[in-house]
Design a protein around this motif. Structure first.
Motif, PDB file in Angstrom:
ATOM      1  N   VAL A  49     -66.962  32.099  84.874  1.00 11.11           N
ATOM      2  CA  VAL A  49     -68.059  31.142  84.772  1.00 11.11           C
ATOM      3  C   VAL A  49     -69.005  31.332  85.954  1.00 11.11           C
ATOM      4  O   VAL A  49     -68.620  31.891  86.978  1.00 11.11           O
ATOM      5  CB  VAL A  49     -67.555  29.677  84.742  1.00 11.11           C
ATOM      6  CG1 VAL A  49     -66.730  29.418  83.494  1.00 11.11           C
ATOM      7  CG2 VAL A  49     -66.776  29.326  85.986  1.00 11.11           C
ATOM      8  N   GLY A  55     -71.121  23.559  81.980  1.00  5.26           N
ATOM      9  CA  GLY A  55     -71.043  23.594  80.527  1.00  5.26           C
ATOM     10  C   GLY A  55     -71.247  24.983  79.958  1.00  5.26           C
ATOM     11  O   GLY A  55     -70.899  25.988  80.587  1.00  5.26           O
ATOM     12  N   LEU A  56     -71.843  25.025  78.786  1.00  4.07           N
ATOM     13  CA  LEU A  56     -72.044  26.307  78.095  1.00  4.07           C
ATOM     14  C   LEU A  56     -72.925  27.269  78.878  1.00  4.07           C
ATOM     15  O   LEU A  56     -72.779  28.489  78.773  1.00  4.07           O
ATOM     16  CB  LEU A  56     -72.641  26.064  76.709  1.00  4.07           C
ATOM     17  CG  LEU A  56     -71.761  25.271  75.730  1.00  4.07           C
ATOM     18  CD1 LEU A  56     -72.518  25.011  74.435  1.00  4.07           C
ATOM     19  CD2 LEU A  56     -70.459  25.993  75.466  1.00  4.07           C
ATOM     20  N   LEU A  59     -71.160  30.000  81.019  1.00  2.00           N
ATOM     21  CA  LEU A  59     -70.342  31.037  80.373  1.00  2.00           C
ATOM     22  C   LEU A  59     -71.074  32.369  80.222  1.00  2.00           C
ATOM     23  O   LEU A  59     -72.306  32.405  80.218  1.00  2.00           O
ATOM     24  CB  LEU A  59     -69.918  30.552  78.988  1.00  2.00           C
ATOM     25  CG  LEU A  59     -68.939  29.393  78.955  1.00  2.00           C
ATOM     26  CD1 LEU A  59     -68.851  28.817  77.542  1.00  2.00           C
ATOM     27  CD2 LEU A  59     -67.571  29.836  79.455  1.00  2.00           C
ATOM     28  N   GLY A  85     -63.615  31.366  82.189  1.00  2.00           N
ATOM     29  CA  GLY A  85     -64.157  31.295  80.833  1.00  2.00           C
ATOM     30  C   GLY A  85     -63.159  31.707  79.761  1.00  2.00           C
ATOM     31  O   GLY A  85     -63.433  31.587  78.560  1.00  2.00           O
ATOM     32  N   PHE A  88     -62.197  29.173  76.895  1.00  2.00           N
ATOM     33  CA  PHE A  88     -63.297  29.030  75.939  1.00  2.00           C
ATOM     34  C   PHE A  88     -63.346  30.247  75.017  1.00  2.00           C
ATOM     35  O   PHE A  88     -63.493  30.116  73.803  1.00  2.00           O
ATOM     36  CB  PHE A  88     -64.631  28.865  76.663  1.00  2.00           C
ATOM     37  CG  PHE A  88     -65.770  28.574  75.733  1.00  2.00           C
ATOM     38  CD1 PHE A  88     -66.117  27.267  75.448  1.00  2.00           C
ATOM     39  CD2 PHE A  88     -66.485  29.596  75.136  1.00  2.00           C
ATOM     40  CE1 PHE A  88     -67.162  26.983  74.566  1.00  2.00           C
ATOM     41  CE2 PHE A  88     -67.521  29.332  74.258  1.00  2.00           C
ATOM     42  CZ  PHE A  88     -67.858  28.015  73.969  1.00  2.00           C
ATOM     43  N   LEU A 131     -66.769  21.962  80.117  1.00  2.00           N
ATOM     44  CA  LEU A 131     -66.235  22.936  79.181  1.00  2.00           C
ATOM     45  C   LEU A 131     -64.876  22.530  78.645  1.00  2.00           C
ATOM     46  O   LEU A 131     -64.553  22.764  77.500  1.00  2.00           O
ATOM     47  CB  LEU A 131     -66.087  24.303  79.876  1.00  2.00           C
ATOM     48  CG  LEU A 131     -67.355  25.070  80.150  1.00  2.00           C
ATOM     49  CD1 LEU A 131     -67.042  26.330  80.935  1.00  2.00           C
ATOM     50  CD2 LEU A 131     -68.054  25.419  78.857  1.00  2.00           C
ATOM     51  N   TYR A 132     -64.059  21.941  79.507  1.00  2.00           N
ATOM     52  CA  TYR A 132     -62.666  21.681  79.166  1.00  2.00           C
ATOM     53  C   TYR A 132     -62.297  20.232  79.457  1.00  2.00           C
ATOM     54  O   TYR A 132     -62.930  19.564  80.251  1.00  2.00           O
ATOM     55  CB  TYR A 132     -61.740  22.593  79.986  1.00  2.00           C
ATOM     56  CG  TYR A 132     -62.133  24.046  79.948  1.00  2.00           C
ATOM     57  CD1 TYR A 132     -62.220  24.726  78.743  1.00  2.00           C
ATOM     58  CD2 TYR A 132     -62.413  24.743  81.108  1.00  2.00           C
ATOM     59  CE1 TYR A 132     -62.584  26.068  78.692  1.00  2.00           C
ATOM     60  CE2 TYR A 132     -62.759  26.084  81.078  1.00  2.00           C
ATOM     61  CZ  TYR A 132     -62.844  26.735  79.867  1.00  2.00           C
ATOM     62  OH  TYR A 132     -63.195  28.057  79.833  1.00  2.00           O
TER      63      TYR A 132
END
Length: 136
Positions: A49, A55-56, A59, A85, A88, A131-132
């Motif tokens: 990351v 967040g997205l 990535l 990452g 994800f 993200l998690y």
């Protein structure tokens, strides 16, 4: 990037092509991820990351590559910009379910604790997309 590999280079008869596709960290520190194709096999190096994003946006650029074609993923070491990452990638993309994932023994030894800490710190940030959740 496409590099001809073989005896005599591109001018010789039989030449294999090594294809390198940076999916992150191509010109920056963070979100390290690089796909390499050679002789019909695809290797993904790292899946991190970017520390400056959340967040997205943090990535690698997974949409730029067909993750279903990856044969093996190699995580080089336990820094977040090289490995955070991975959950994800496995859960939210079309990553090849038959692909193997390898990492060094020291990385594997602390990976779960590292991700747990990453999730805890990420959740303490105000208003950012996470993200998690705690069950990673």
């Amino acid at each position: 990037l496409r590099v001809p590999i073989g005896p005599g280079g591109a001018s010789a008869g039989q030449v294999d092509i090594l294809e390198i596709t940076p999916l992150g960290a191509g010109s920056e520190v963070g979100r390290s991820c690089c796909a390499m194709k050679f002789k019909g096999k695809t290797v993904l190096f790292d899946c991190g990351v970017h520390p400056a994003y959340s967040g997205l946006a943090s990535l690698p650029f997974f949409d730029d590559f067909d993750m279903e074609k990856v044969d093996v993923a190699l995580i080089t070491h336990f820094h977040l910009d090289h490995c955070a990452g991975l959950p994800f990638l496995l859960e939210k993309t079309n990553f090849n379910p038959k692909a193997r994932i390898f990492m060094t023994h020291p990385t594997k030894a602390i990976y779960k604790a590292l991700l747990s800490d990453f999730v805890r710190v990420s959740h303490s940030s105000s208003g950012d997309e996470n993200l998690y959740n705690e069950q990673v």
